[in-house]
Structures are given as C-alpha cells and as structure tokens.
Enzyme design. Structure first.
Site, PDB file in Angstrom:
ATOM      1  N   LEU A 100       0.848  -1.189   0.000  1.00 10.91           N
ATOM      2  CA  LEU A 100       0.000   0.000   0.000  1.00 10.91           C
ATOM      3  C   LEU A 100       0.884   1.238   0.000  1.00 10.91           C
ATOM      4  O   LEU A 100       1.998   1.227   0.518  1.00 10.91           O
ATOM      5  CB  LEU A 100      -0.898   0.020   1.245  1.00 10.91           C
ATOM      6  CG  LEU A 100      -1.947  -1.081   1.372  1.00 10.91           C
ATOM      7  CD1 LEU A 100      -2.699  -0.934   2.696  1.00 10.91           C
ATOM      8  CD2 LEU A 100      -2.925  -1.049   0.206  1.00 10.91           C
ATOM      9  N   ASP A 101       0.357   2.339  -0.568  1.00  5.62           N
ATOM     10  CA  ASP A 101       1.075   3.607  -0.527  1.00  5.62           C
ATOM     11  C   ASP A 101       1.220   4.087   0.906  1.00  5.62           C
ATOM     12  O   ASP A 101       0.475   3.663   1.802  1.00  5.62           O
ATOM     13  CB  ASP A 101       0.319   4.664  -1.333  1.00  5.62           C
ATOM     14  CG  ASP A 101       0.196   4.310  -2.811  1.00  5.62           C
ATOM     15  OD1 ASP A 101       1.025   3.519  -3.295  1.00  5.62           O
ATOM     16  OD2 ASP A 101      -0.733   4.825  -3.464  1.00  5.62           O
ATOM     17  N   ALA A 102       2.138   5.028   1.111  1.00  6.27           N
ATOM     18  CA  ALA A 102       2.405   5.536   2.459  1.00  6.27           C
ATOM     19  C   ALA A 102       1.156   6.123   3.105  1.00  6.27           C
ATOM     20  O   ALA A 102       0.907   5.928   4.306  1.00  6.27           O
ATOM     21  CB  ALA A 102       3.515   6.580   2.416  1.00  6.27           C
ATOM     22  N   HIS A 183      -0.243   2.844  -7.942  1.00  9.57           N
ATOM     23  CA  HIS A 183      -1.256   3.858  -7.601  1.00  9.57           C
ATOM     24  C   HIS A 183      -2.573   3.601  -8.331  1.00  9.57           C
ATOM     25  O   HIS A 183      -3.273   4.546  -8.733  1.00  9.57           O
ATOM     26  CB  HIS A 183      -0.756   5.249  -7.952  1.00  9.57           C
ATOM     27  CG  HIS A 183       0.420   5.709  -7.141  1.00  9.57           C
ATOM     28  ND1 HIS A 183       0.573   5.453  -5.793  1.00  9.57           N
ATOM     29  CD2 HIS A 183       1.524   6.418  -7.500  1.00  9.57           C
ATOM     30  CE1 HIS A 183       1.706   5.984  -5.356  1.00  9.57           C
ATOM     31  NE2 HIS A 183       2.311   6.563  -6.378  1.00  9.57           N
TER      32      HIS A 183
END
Length: 238
Positions: A100-102, A183
């Site tokens: 997962l993204d930050a 993303h």
C-alpha cells in the site's frame, strides 16, 4: 525459493553470510555442490551446509492494520516501515503481499512464503481486494459501468481489469479490484475526472480487517489455505 533465501530461513545466517557460504561451495542440493545463489530449490530437496542437513523454519502468515504515513518496505525511508510494529524474530525475511502507498491505511498481509503471496498479488489468480475510497467530488452515475468494463490509465496500453464499484454515499465508495498497478485506485478515479482523498483497504480475498490501527495477528490455518483454492473468477461483473 531461492537457495540463498532457503539457507537464511534454515539458519541464523544473514543474506550476505549465506551468499558467501554458497559461493564458497559449502552448500549441496541433492548431494551436488551448488554455487549459484539464485538456484530455485523445493522443500522436498535435500539441502545441506557443510554436510549438515538444513530444514527451513515454518512459514509465517500475518494480518496487520497499516497506519497512515508508513511504508511497506522492510527498512525506514522517507516514512517509517510498518515492520516497526511487528515484533517477531527474523523480521527481515518477511514481505508484504500487495503493498500500500504511504498514505493508504488498512489491511496488509505479511509473510515469508513467496508461493503463497504469488496467489494474492498475481492478477490471473483473481484475488479480490476491497478498498473504501473517499473522493473530492460526488461520484458520477456512469462510473460503475466504466469500471466494470475497464478504464484507460495514463501511461498504460491495456484497460484495467473489470472492477466492482459500490456507492456508499456521494463522496464515498467501495471498490473491488483484482490487480495492483502502481497507484491504481487513485489513477482509476483520475481517469474518470475525480480525485481520491482517502484510501483504506478493508478486505483481501475472504480475509476481513479485524484489528485496530498498528496491531497485527497471525492468520488462522483456514485463512492461510483460502488462497490455495481454485482461482476466484468474477465473470458476473459485466
């Protein structure tokens, strides 16, 4: 798995130390000296180090609730690693099955079993991931149909795989996808003229997030085995 990873998983050697031992001819696979660290080995192979048989430690399967402003890397970078929250031995052997993204929160699955994580992250396995998405603008009526057929992401030649969109409120939706492009969720909504302002993963396959932020637990045997079954098709999307 790779021979160097197997040696690490069956000893207390670091990856660098395991590489040195393999390169020096200290490791045999089925009674043949192997010096290539990238050699793929199977659990049924007989593998020895300096004549002593090696047995890999049992694989681990962990569910965690990822906090915001953490990364799925094993080391701290611009943001701290989520592995700071997981207090287990040999944590460097673990990896996230579907990063997962930050700024994205929610369910992550952590393991040291590469074959198991393959069934989660490979699009052809059709493993469904459910995200709760907050949007900057009310969702348009035609987006569900567009996502069901696939949309064109900037820089991509192929359309996205069929996805399921469920409207919770004008600016909040649940999105189910079976792939994980860079993303992807944010780019899907950008492709239809909207912007993601919050993103939270609630479910992977049959596993629902059920622990508080920053906490983790081991998966049950049934949960682990749920990813070993036949591919989960979503033919009824269209």
């Amino acid at each position: 798995m790779r021979l160097d990873k197997f040696v690490c998983k069956s000893t207390e050697l670091s990856r660098t130390e395991a590489t040195s031992m393999i390169s020096a001819g200290c490791v045999e696979v089925n009674n043949a000296v192997i010096c290539d660290v990238t050699t793929q080995v199977h659990e049924n192979n007989y593998i020895s180090l300096n004549g002593k048989a090696l047995i890999a430690r049992a694989s681990r399967y962990i569910l965690m609730h990822k906090p915001a402003d953490t990364i799925c890397s094993n080391i701290d970078e611009a943001y701290p690693s989520l592995f700071n929250y997981i207090d287990v031995a040999n944590a460097s052997e673990l990896h996230v099955a579907g990063r997962l993204d930050a700024d994205t929160t929610g369910l992550v699955l952590v393991t040291d079993d590469g074959r198991w994580s393959f069934n989660i992250i490979t699009p052809t396995k059709h493993c469904q991931k459910v995200y709760r998405v907050g949007l900057s603008r009310p969702i348009s009526d035609d987006v569900a149909v567009k996502f069901a057929y696939g949309v064109q992401l900037q820089g991509e030649q192929q359309l996205t795989r069929p996805a399921i969109l469920e409207v919770v409120s004008p600016k909040e939706v649940l999105l189910t996808i079976t792939e994980g492009k860079f993303h992807q969720v944010k780019r899907m909504f950008a492709a239809v003229g909207n912007r993601v302002v919050s993103l939270h993963r609630e479910k992977i396959g049959a596993i629902q997030l059920d622990v508080e932020v920053g906490l983790w637990r081991y998966l049950t045997d049934d949960e682990v085995n749920s990813f070993s079954s036949e591919d989960k098709m979503i033919d009824n999307l269209l």
